[in-house]
Design a protein around this motif. Structure first.
Motif, PDB file in Angstrom:
ATOM      1  N   VAL A 134       0.858  -1.188   0.000  1.00 24.54           N
ATOM      2  CA  VAL A 134       0.000   0.000   0.000  1.00 24.54           C
ATOM      3  C   VAL A 134       0.893   1.237   0.000  1.00 24.54           C
ATOM      4  O   VAL A 134       1.754   1.400   0.870  1.00 24.54           O
ATOM      5  N   GLU A 171      -0.948   5.195   2.662  1.00 23.31           N
ATOM      6  CA  GLU A 171      -1.487   4.525   3.846  1.00 23.31           C
ATOM      7  C   GLU A 171      -2.688   5.257   4.430  1.00 23.31           C
ATOM      8  O   GLU A 171      -3.586   4.637   5.000  1.00 23.31           O
ATOM      9  N   GLY A 214      -5.240   4.210   2.177  1.00 25.63           N
ATOM     10  CA  GLY A 214      -5.222   2.760   1.996  1.00 25.63           C
ATOM     11  C   GLY A 214      -5.321   2.346   0.548  1.00 25.63           C
ATOM     12  O   GLY A 214      -6.081   1.452   0.205  1.00 25.63           O
TER      13      GLY A 214
END
Length: 348
Positions: free
Chosen positions: A80, A83, A86
């Motif tokens: 990912v 973050e 996401g």
């Protein structure tokens, strides 16, 4: 002293004008495409995520159409990048190494907001099987950033000489961190022997007075070229004086067949130079393997001051190494004298 002498004019006036936004972008595009500029495998990498996940693909060679095919199916469990949100927007990119040329790059579409993208796309290369077997396939996965700050997500590198070509099935492969050899550019491509000379305007007296300055380029020979086939390579040298990428700027030597140490002995003369142009111009010499369908880039050099600027415009081709800059500067300081050099070819 040379088998061929070519004389052409350096066209720089149009680059001195202040271009509009539209004309500037198209002009820079023509510089990139015509000059055969070469990119690094890892250009544009701003990411710091660790490689993880797997990629599913299959390889095949179509003998009838002489086409190498990379069937990229999907990826799973990618890292990912963003973050907070996401998310990752991944795509797959392939190169044939050691030829990291722009024409050797292929890539899939971008799949948004997923770490398990499904592509089912075929990336195709028109290439002879014999040439293909001495190359490596670099397949890498990237997060696409709207601002061009793409992030590396992992890669796999395959030696095509040892590949089982009867295996046409889709298989899963773990994505790995970048290989140090590709990151550091450990890449011997050969050495070019040449001489250059600058003749300033009015420096030779009345009988031989050139109306404008001239740059003379004497391409002597190249040693230790990459051997693309058992019989050697069929090589030739292209020359441009950037930023001029017109047909008048383009010159090339004859093709030397089946020889990894070709002797060209070819002289080119560019007129239309004023002394002040030398700091903004760049002589690009590239070596190519000649094929009927497509030529393969072997290496090149760029002679200039390496400032990153040409007539006030930022350009990626003004990137001469220290050796290349020193060679060009010596020519600028020694008018009417041949300056001899032995320069390593690089991937530009």
């Amino acid at each position: 002293e040379s088998d061929t002498a070519s004389e052409i004019s350096f066209q720089f006036n149009k680059h001195k004008k202040t271009p509009s936004i539209g004309s500037h972008s198209s002009d820079m595009a023509s510089v990139s495409s015509v000059s055969g500029s070469v990119l690094s495998v890892y250009s544009g990498d701003f990411g710091s995520v660790d490689a993880q996940g797997t990629v599913e693909f299959a390889l095949d060679y179509d003998e009838k159409n002489r086409e190498f095919q990379v069937h990229v199916s999907q990826c799973k469990d990618l890292a990912v990048v963003d973050e907070k949100k996401g998310r990752s927007d991944p795509y797959v990119k392939t190169y044939l190494l050691p030829d990291k040329a722009r024409m050797g790059k292929r890539k899939t579409s971008v799949k948004k907001r997923t770490v398990n993208p499904i592509y089912n796309e075929v990336l195709r290369y028109k290439i002879e099987k014999m040439v293909l077997l001495i190359q490596k396939l670099n397949l890498s996965v990237w997060h696409n950033d709207p601002l061009g700050r793409n992030s590396f997500l992992g890669e796999i590198e395959i030696d095509l000489a040892s590949w089982d070509w009867s295996n046409r099935k889709l298989n899963w492969y773990p994505l790995k961190p970048r290989s140090l050899s590709a990151v550091n550019g450990v890449d011997h491509r050969g050495v070019m022997s040449l001489s250059i000379k600058y003749v300033p305007p009015g420096s030779l007296g009345k009988m031989w007075n050139p109306p404008s300055g001239e740059v003379h380029i004497w391409v002597k020979d190249v040693k230790d070229l990459l051997q693309l086939r058992p019989s050697g390579v069929d090589s030739f040298v292209k020359c441009y004086v950037l930023p001029d990428t017109s047909k008048k700027s383009y010159q090339k030597t004859r093709v030397i067949k089946r020889d990894t140490n070709p002797v060209f002995n070819h002289t080119i003369v560019y007129d239309g130079f004023h002394t002040e142009d030398l700091k903004d111009a760049c002589v690009e010499l590239t070596v190519w393997d000649h094929e009927k369908l497509t030529n393969h880039f072997l290496g090149g050099i760029r002679l200039g001051l390496g400032t990153g600027l040409s007539y006030g415009i930022s350009v990626d081709w003004m990137d001469s190494t220290q050796e290349e800059v020193a060679f060009w500067q010596e020519m600028m300081l020694a008018a009417n004298e041949w300056i001899e050099g032995l320069l390593p070819l690089r991937s530009l």
